[in-house]
Write a protein that holds these residues in place. Structure first.
Motif, mmCIF file in Angstrom:
data_model
loop_
_atom_site.group_PDB
_atom_site.id
_atom_site.type_symbol
_atom_site.label_atom_id
_atom_site.label_comp_id
_atom_site.label_asym_id
_atom_site.label_seq_id
_atom_site.Cartn_x
_atom_site.Cartn_y
_atom_site.Cartn_z
ATOM 1 N N ILE A 62 57.419 -98.222 55.153
ATOM 2 C CA ILE A 62 58.494 -97.137 55.549
ATOM 3 C C ILE A 62 57.971 -95.896 55.159
ATOM 4 N N MET A 63 58.219 -94.819 56.063
ATOM 5 C CA MET A 63 57.468 -93.622 55.731
ATOM 6 C C MET A 63 58.461 -92.551 55.893
ATOM 7 N N ARG A 64 58.260 -91.393 55.538
ATOM 8 C CA ARG A 64 59.462 -90.284 55.477
ATOM 9 C C ARG A 64 58.645 -89.162 56.308
ATOM 10 N N VAL A 65 59.413 -88.351 57.065
ATOM 11 C CA VAL A 65 58.964 -87.259 57.864
ATOM 12 C C VAL A 65 58.664 -86.073 56.880
ATOM 13 N N SER A 66 57.900 -85.413 56.637
ATOM 14 C CA SER A 66 57.559 -84.494 55.703
ATOM 15 C C SER A 66 57.291 -83.187 56.227
ATOM 16 N N GLN A 67 57.000 -83.163 57.584
ATOM 17 C CA GLN A 67 57.036 -81.861 58.263
ATOM 18 C C GLN A 67 57.402 -82.045 60.029
ATOM 19 N N THR A 68 58.209 -81.281 60.202
ATOM 20 C CA THR A 68 58.862 -81.483 61.571
ATOM 21 C C THR A 68 57.767 -81.031 62.635
ATOM 22 N N ALA A 69 58.090 -80.923 63.866
ATOM 23 C CA ALA A 69 57.220 -81.052 65.105
ATOM 24 C C ALA A 69 56.423 -79.635 64.997
ATOM 25 N N PHE A 70 55.273 -79.765 65.202
ATOM 26 C CA PHE A 70 54.199 -78.763 65.645
ATOM 27 C C PHE A 70 53.538 -78.931 66.464
ATOM 28 N N ALA A 71 52.307 -78.070 66.966
ATOM 29 C CA ALA A 71 51.566 -78.289 68.042
ATOM 30 C C ALA A 71 50.591 -79.228 67.623
ATOM 31 N N ASP A 72 50.386 -80.221 68.411
ATOM 32 C CA ASP A 72 49.471 -81.369 68.117
ATOM 33 C C ASP A 72 47.886 -80.815 68.166
ATOM 34 N N PRO A 73 47.304 -80.932 66.999
ATOM 35 C CA PRO A 73 45.928 -80.345 66.825
ATOM 36 C C PRO A 73 44.793 -81.011 67.938
ATOM 37 N N LYS A 74 45.107 -82.026 68.432
ATOM 38 C CA LYS A 74 44.415 -82.813 69.213
ATOM 39 C C LYS A 74 44.480 -82.605 70.668
ATOM 40 N N ASP A 75 45.353 -81.369 70.974
ATOM 41 C CA ASP A 75 45.868 -81.158 72.493
ATOM 42 C C ASP A 75 45.515 -79.890 72.752
ATOM 43 N N ASP A 76 44.572 -79.647 73.709
ATOM 44 C CA ASP A 76 44.190 -78.284 73.858
ATOM 45 C C ASP A 76 45.226 -77.654 74.905
ATOM 46 N N SER A 77 46.115 -78.472 75.515
ATOM 47 C CA SER A 77 47.086 -77.882 76.447
ATOM 48 C C SER A 77 48.304 -77.177 76.050
ATOM 49 N N GLY A 78 48.718 -77.533 74.726
ATOM 50 C CA GLY A 78 49.679 -76.962 73.911
ATOM 51 C C GLY A 78 51.289 -77.783 74.652
ATOM 52 N N ARG A 79 50.981 -79.127 75.051
ATOM 53 C CA ARG A 79 51.994 -79.364 75.520
ATOM 54 C C ARG A 79 52.766 -80.301 74.662
ATOM 55 N N TRP A 80 51.912 -81.025 73.838
ATOM 56 C CA TRP A 80 52.299 -82.340 73.082
ATOM 57 C C TRP A 80 52.335 -81.736 71.459
ATOM 58 N N VAL A 81 53.319 -82.500 70.728
ATOM 59 C CA VAL A 81 53.635 -82.159 69.488
ATOM 60 C C VAL A 81 53.229 -83.293 68.489
ATOM 61 N N ALA A 82 53.188 -83.059 67.368
ATOM 62 C CA ALA A 82 52.935 -84.008 66.209
ATOM 63 C C ALA A 82 53.691 -83.659 65.053
ATOM 64 N N VAL A 83 53.791 -84.822 64.050
ATOM 65 C CA VAL A 83 54.732 -84.351 62.961
ATOM 66 C C VAL A 83 53.931 -85.047 61.660
ATOM 67 N N LYS A 84 54.281 -84.704 60.534
ATOM 68 C CA LYS A 84 53.554 -85.062 59.452
ATOM 69 C C LYS A 84 54.703 -85.962 58.615
ATOM 70 N N VAL A 85 54.098 -87.212 58.175
ATOM 71 C CA VAL A 85 54.703 -88.391 57.514
ATOM 72 C C VAL A 85 54.013 -88.448 55.978
ATOM 73 N N LYS A 86 54.749 -89.390 55.341
ATOM 74 C CA LYS A 86 54.488 -89.764 54.034
ATOM 75 C C LYS A 86 54.809 -91.032 53.778
ATOM 76 N N PRO A 87 54.057 -92.039 52.768
ATOM 77 C CA PRO A 87 54.333 -93.239 52.776
ATOM 78 C C PRO A 87 55.589 -93.386 51.841
ATOM 79 N N VAL A 88 56.535 -94.251 52.019
ATOM 80 C CA VAL A 88 57.653 -94.462 50.859
ATOM 81 C C VAL A 88 57.580 -95.825 50.085
ATOM 82 N N GLU A 89 57.448 -96.832 50.896
ATOM 83 C CA GLU A 89 57.058 -98.162 50.380
ATOM 84 C C GLU A 89 56.804 -99.074 51.393
ATOM 85 N N PRO A 90 55.785 -100.197 50.998
ATOM 86 C CA PRO A 90 55.628 -101.081 52.094
ATOM 87 C C PRO A 90 56.722 -102.098 52.272
ATOM 88 N N LEU A 91 56.928 -102.874 53.417
ATOM 89 C CA LEU A 91 58.041 -103.609 53.507
ATOM 90 C C LEU A 91 57.646 -105.104 52.614
#
Length: 142
Positions: A62-91
């Protein structure tokens, strides 16, 4: 109100153990319009299942979203987004795709209806059912 998600990653590329080691990860490289829209819909604090795709085919943490959508650093087109996540606990017990498919309570899950979707919403009752299968108490992720 917390939203719930399932996010797939190939463990050879970036697995649960990598996220735990890093403490926070960037969920990038999503190149499907619907999955990208799901990333854009995420809010800080939303919870997601970390699902190992291709190898394992199971929800493992289980993970928690720690930062909402921002420009995907691996995308030069500017079309795609990424988010940041942090681990909460294993199942406590990984929940396999085979087990999910066998559950009537999960028959409507987006991930089971659109198997190639790498980021998919999970309804609150589906989330609770998966945590029950895993042996995790829902209160532990509040």
């Amino acid at each position: 109100m917390t939203q719930y998600w399932l996010m797939k990653s190939e463990p050879e590329e970036y697995g649960w153990h990598d996220l735990v080691r890093d403490g926070e990860g960037t969920w990038d490289g999503v190149r499907n319009a619907q999955a990208s829209n799901n990333l854009k819909a995420m809010r800080e604090g939303d919870l997601a299942l970390f699902y190992h795709s291709r190898t394992g085919l199971e929800a493992v943490g289980i993970m928690r979203v720690s930062q909402t959508a921002f420009a995907d650093p691996k995308d030069d087109s500017g079309r795609w987004v990424a988010v940041k996540v942090k681990p909460v606990e294993p199942l406590r017990r990984a929940v396999s795709l085979q087990v999910m498919k066998a559950q009537d309570a999960l028959a409507g899950m987006a991930m089971l209806r659109q198997t190639r979707l790498s980021v998919a919403p999970i309804a609150p009752d589906e989330w609770a059912h998966i945590l029950m299968l895993a042996g995790n108490a829902p209160a532990s992720t509040a």
